[in-house]
Design a protein around this motif. Structure first.
Motif, PDB file in Angstrom:
ATOM      1  N   LEU A  84       0.807  -1.061  -0.007  1.00  0.00           N
ATOM      2  CA  LEU A  84      -0.011  -0.067   0.013  1.00  0.00           C
ATOM      3  C   LEU A  84       0.888   1.216   0.062  1.00  0.00           C
ATOM      4  CD1 LEU A  84      -2.738   0.702   2.731  1.00  0.00           C
ATOM      5  CD2 LEU A  84      -1.484   2.349   1.570  1.00  0.00           C
ATOM      6  N   ALA A  85       0.718   2.119  -1.183  1.00  0.00           N
ATOM      7  CA  ALA A  85       1.350   3.058  -0.920  1.00  0.00           C
ATOM      8  C   ALA A  85       1.486   4.045  -2.551  1.00  0.00           C
ATOM      9  CB  ALA A  85       3.022   2.972  -0.774  1.00  0.00           C
ATOM     10  N   PRO A  86       1.353   5.374  -2.604  1.00  0.00           N
ATOM     11  CA  PRO A  86       0.808   6.124  -1.529  1.00  0.00           C
ATOM     12  C   PRO A  86      -0.554   6.157  -1.362  1.00  0.00           C
ATOM     13  CG  PRO A  86       1.580   7.237  -3.492  1.00  0.00           C
ATOM     14  CD  PRO A  86       1.617   5.965  -3.876  1.00  0.00           C
ATOM     15  N   MET A  87      -0.961   6.825  -0.324  1.00  0.00           N
ATOM     16  CA  MET A  87      -2.328   7.035  -0.441  1.00  0.00           C
ATOM     17  C   MET A  87      -2.666   8.581   0.086  1.00  0.00           C
ATOM     18  SD  MET A  87      -5.304   5.787   2.206  1.00  0.00           S
ATOM     19  CE  MET A  87      -4.383   5.841   3.945  1.00  0.00           C
ATOM     20  N   ALA A  88      -3.463   9.331  -0.528  1.00  0.00           N
ATOM     21  CA  ALA A  88      -3.553  10.758  -0.281  1.00  0.00           C
ATOM     22  C   ALA A  88      -5.100  11.212  -0.331  1.00  0.00           C
ATOM     23  CB  ALA A  88      -2.912  11.513  -1.512  1.00  0.00           C
ATOM     24  N   VAL A  89      -5.476  12.077   0.435  1.00  0.00           N
ATOM     25  CA  VAL A  89      -6.748  12.669   0.470  1.00  0.00           C
ATOM     26  C   VAL A  89      -6.528  14.250   0.527  1.00  0.00           C
ATOM     27  CG1 VAL A  89      -9.007  12.917   1.713  1.00  0.00           C
ATOM     28  CG2 VAL A  89      -7.929  10.673   1.720  1.00  0.00           C
ATOM     29  N   LEU A  90      -7.225  14.912  -0.343  1.00  0.00           N
ATOM     30  CA  LEU A  90      -7.132  16.304  -0.502  1.00  0.00           C
ATOM     31  C   LEU A  90      -7.172  17.057   1.052  1.00  0.00           C
ATOM     32  CD1 LEU A  90      -9.299  17.346  -3.714  1.00  0.00           C
ATOM     33  CD2 LEU A  90      -6.640  17.487  -3.426  1.00  0.00           C
ATOM     34  N   PRO A  91      -6.643  17.865   1.185  1.00  0.00           N
ATOM     35  CA  PRO A  91      -6.318  18.417   2.583  1.00  0.00           C
ATOM     36  C   PRO A  91      -7.778  18.915   3.350  1.00  0.00           C
ATOM     37  CG  PRO A  91      -4.435  19.261   1.353  1.00  0.00           C
ATOM     38  CD  PRO A  91      -5.128  18.682   0.414  1.00  0.00           C
ATOM     39  N   GLU A  92      -8.406  19.514   2.478  1.00  0.00           N
ATOM     40  CA  GLU A  92      -9.981  19.959   2.926  1.00  0.00           C
ATOM     41  C   GLU A  92     -10.815  18.938   3.119  1.00  0.00           C
ATOM     42  OE1 GLU A  92      -8.714  20.784   0.080  1.00  0.00           O
ATOM     43  OE2 GLU A  92      -9.810  21.027  -1.641  1.00  0.00           O
ATOM     44  N   HIS A  93     -10.522  17.620   2.788  1.00  0.00           N
ATOM     45  CA  HIS A  93     -11.285  16.557   3.123  1.00  0.00           C
ATOM     46  C   HIS A  93     -11.023  15.419   3.955  1.00  0.00           C
ATOM     47  CE1 HIS A  93     -14.456  17.311  -0.014  1.00  0.00           C
ATOM     48  NE2 HIS A  93     -13.480  17.805  -0.845  1.00  0.00           N
ATOM     49  N   GLN A  94      -9.504  16.002   4.282  1.00  0.00           N
ATOM     50  CA  GLN A  94      -9.157  14.997   5.421  1.00  0.00           C
ATOM     51  C   GLN A  94      -9.738  14.766   6.597  1.00  0.00           C
ATOM     52  OE1 GLN A  94      -4.915  15.625   5.851  1.00  0.00           O
ATOM     53  NE2 GLN A  94      -4.393  15.556   3.573  1.00  0.00           N
ATOM     54  N   ARG A  95      -9.506  13.770   7.462  1.00  0.00           N
ATOM     55  CA  ARG A  95     -10.423  13.425   8.730  1.00  0.00           C
ATOM     56  C   ARG A  95     -11.777  12.933   8.682  1.00  0.00           C
ATOM     57  NH1 ARG A  95      -5.821  14.897  12.812  1.00  0.00           N
ATOM     58  NH2 ARG A  95      -6.571  12.969  13.898  1.00  0.00           N
ATOM     59  N   ALA A  96     -12.289  12.820   7.577  1.00  0.00           N
ATOM     60  CA  ALA A  96     -13.750  12.384   7.324  1.00  0.00           C
ATOM     61  C   ALA A  96     -13.939  11.039   6.905  1.00  0.00           C
ATOM     62  CB  ALA A  96     -14.066  13.473   6.263  1.00  0.00           C
ATOM     63  N   GLY A  97     -12.965  10.126   7.113  1.00  0.00           N
ATOM     64  CA  GLY A  97     -13.047   8.835   6.954  1.00  0.00           C
ATOM     65  C   GLY A  97     -12.856   8.494   5.453  1.00  0.00           C
ATOM     66  N   ILE A  98     -12.457   9.276   4.528  1.00  0.00           N
ATOM     67  CA  ILE A  98     -12.347   8.887   3.170  1.00  0.00           C
ATOM     68  C   ILE A  98     -11.111   7.838   3.015  1.00  0.00           C
ATOM     69  CG2 ILE A  98     -11.791   9.845   0.865  1.00  0.00           C
ATOM     70  CD1 ILE A  98     -13.415  12.261   1.778  1.00  0.00           C
ATOM     71  N   GLY A  99      -9.938   8.191   3.787  1.00  0.00           N
ATOM     72  CA  GLY A  99      -8.582   7.512   3.661  1.00  0.00           C
ATOM     73  C   GLY A  99      -9.312   5.932   4.062  1.00  0.00           C
ATOM     74  N   SER A 100      -9.878   5.804   5.018  1.00  0.00           N
ATOM     75  CA  SER A 100     -10.388   4.647   5.748  1.00  0.00           C
ATOM     76  C   SER A 100     -11.100   3.933   4.473  1.00  0.00           C
ATOM     77  CB  SER A 100     -10.893   4.734   7.073  1.00  0.00           C
ATOM     78  OG  SER A 100     -10.300   5.343   8.054  1.00  0.00           O
ATOM     79  N   GLN A 101     -11.956   4.531   4.013  1.00  0.00           N
ATOM     80  CA  GLN A 101     -12.940   3.740   3.012  1.00  0.00           C
ATOM     81  C   GLN A 101     -12.059   3.034   1.959  1.00  0.00           C
ATOM     82  OE1 GLN A 101     -16.566   5.533   1.562  1.00  0.00           O
ATOM     83  NE2 GLN A 101     -16.410   6.984   3.233  1.00  0.00           N
TER      84      GLN A 101
END
Ligand SMILES: CC(C)(COP(=O)(O)OP(=O)(O)OC[C@H]1O[C@@H](n2cnc3c(N)ncnc32)[C@H](O)[C@@H]1OP(=O)(O)O)[C@@H](O)C(=O)NCCC(=O)NCCS
Length: 179
Positions: A84-101
């Motif tokens: 697994l690498a890399p993983m990225a979520v746009l800063p304004e959408h982080q900590r909303a569970g998107i990475g986990s999904q």
């Protein structure tokens, strides 16, 4: 917000670059992804889409564990898995569970494809929630020096594939060439 996780499609290349550059604040990860997409057909590349706009991305690429043969000092058969690498979520959408999904959907697909294991170098507070554990428990070492033991993790789907195995797990060379 409704998030759809789907495979990277035609026309997603540029937005995937932008997501990675924004999340990491540099271009190295985006460069690695571009190189892998050109040279490797065996990738799992997923995007998270919110309101028809890609806002997150995760990549899984092939890794090998270079085993030592149990009965001699020579190399054994390499064992294939995914990294697994890399993983990225746009800063304004982080900590909303998107990475986990993204992680959960990727792992679900890899398990269904009978991939025996997935490795990750990452935060020891984050990845164990998905089932990752320190790779050292399986006698698997990281190819890069200086990675703390707890930060190099493995999720084993089929432990018969790793029974009696120890060795160094290696990502594709593109990860070394870009850094
Ligand atoms: C890592 C990343 C993809 C997570 O995406 P996300 O959508 O914010 O993740 P989630 O909302 O599912 O999970 C957030 C959790 O991850 C943890 N987390 C995320 N990034 C973290 C980091 N850099 N260090 C420690 N914890 C982190 C948060 O503490 C949070 O934990 P909590 O649920 O206990 O509060 C995102 O933060 C990102 O793009 N970061 C920059 C790029 C990066 O570092 N990628 C990972 C290395 S490849």
């Amino acid at each position: 917000m409704n998030i759809e996780i789907r495979e990277e499609g035609r026309g997603d290349r540029e937005v995937i670059r932008r997501i990675n550059e924004a999340a990491f604040g540099r271009r190295e990860e985006a460069d690695i992804i571009d190189k892998l997409c050109q040279s490797c057909s065996n990738l799992l590349s997923l995007v998270a889409v919110a309101d028809e706009r890609p806002v997150g991305h995760i990549l899984f690429s092939p890794v090998t564990i270079e085993t030592r043969a149990a009965s001699s000092d020579g190399p054994g058969e390499p064992i294939l898995g995914m990294g697994l690498a890399p993983m990225a979520v746009l800063p304004e959408h982080q900590r909303a569970g998107i990475g986990s999904q993204l992680v959960r959907e990727g792992l679900k697909r890899l398990r269904a494809a009978s991939i025996p294991f997935v490795i990750v170098v990452g935060h020891p507070e984050y990845y164990p929630r998905f089932g990752f554990e320190p790779a050292s428990r399986y006698g698997i070492q990281c190819q890069w020096e200086g990675v703390p033991d707890q930060a190099f993790m493995i999720l084993v789907f089929h432990d018969t594939a790793l029974r009696g195995v120890s060795g160094v797990a290696r990502y594709r060379d593109e990860f070394d060439e870009a850094v």
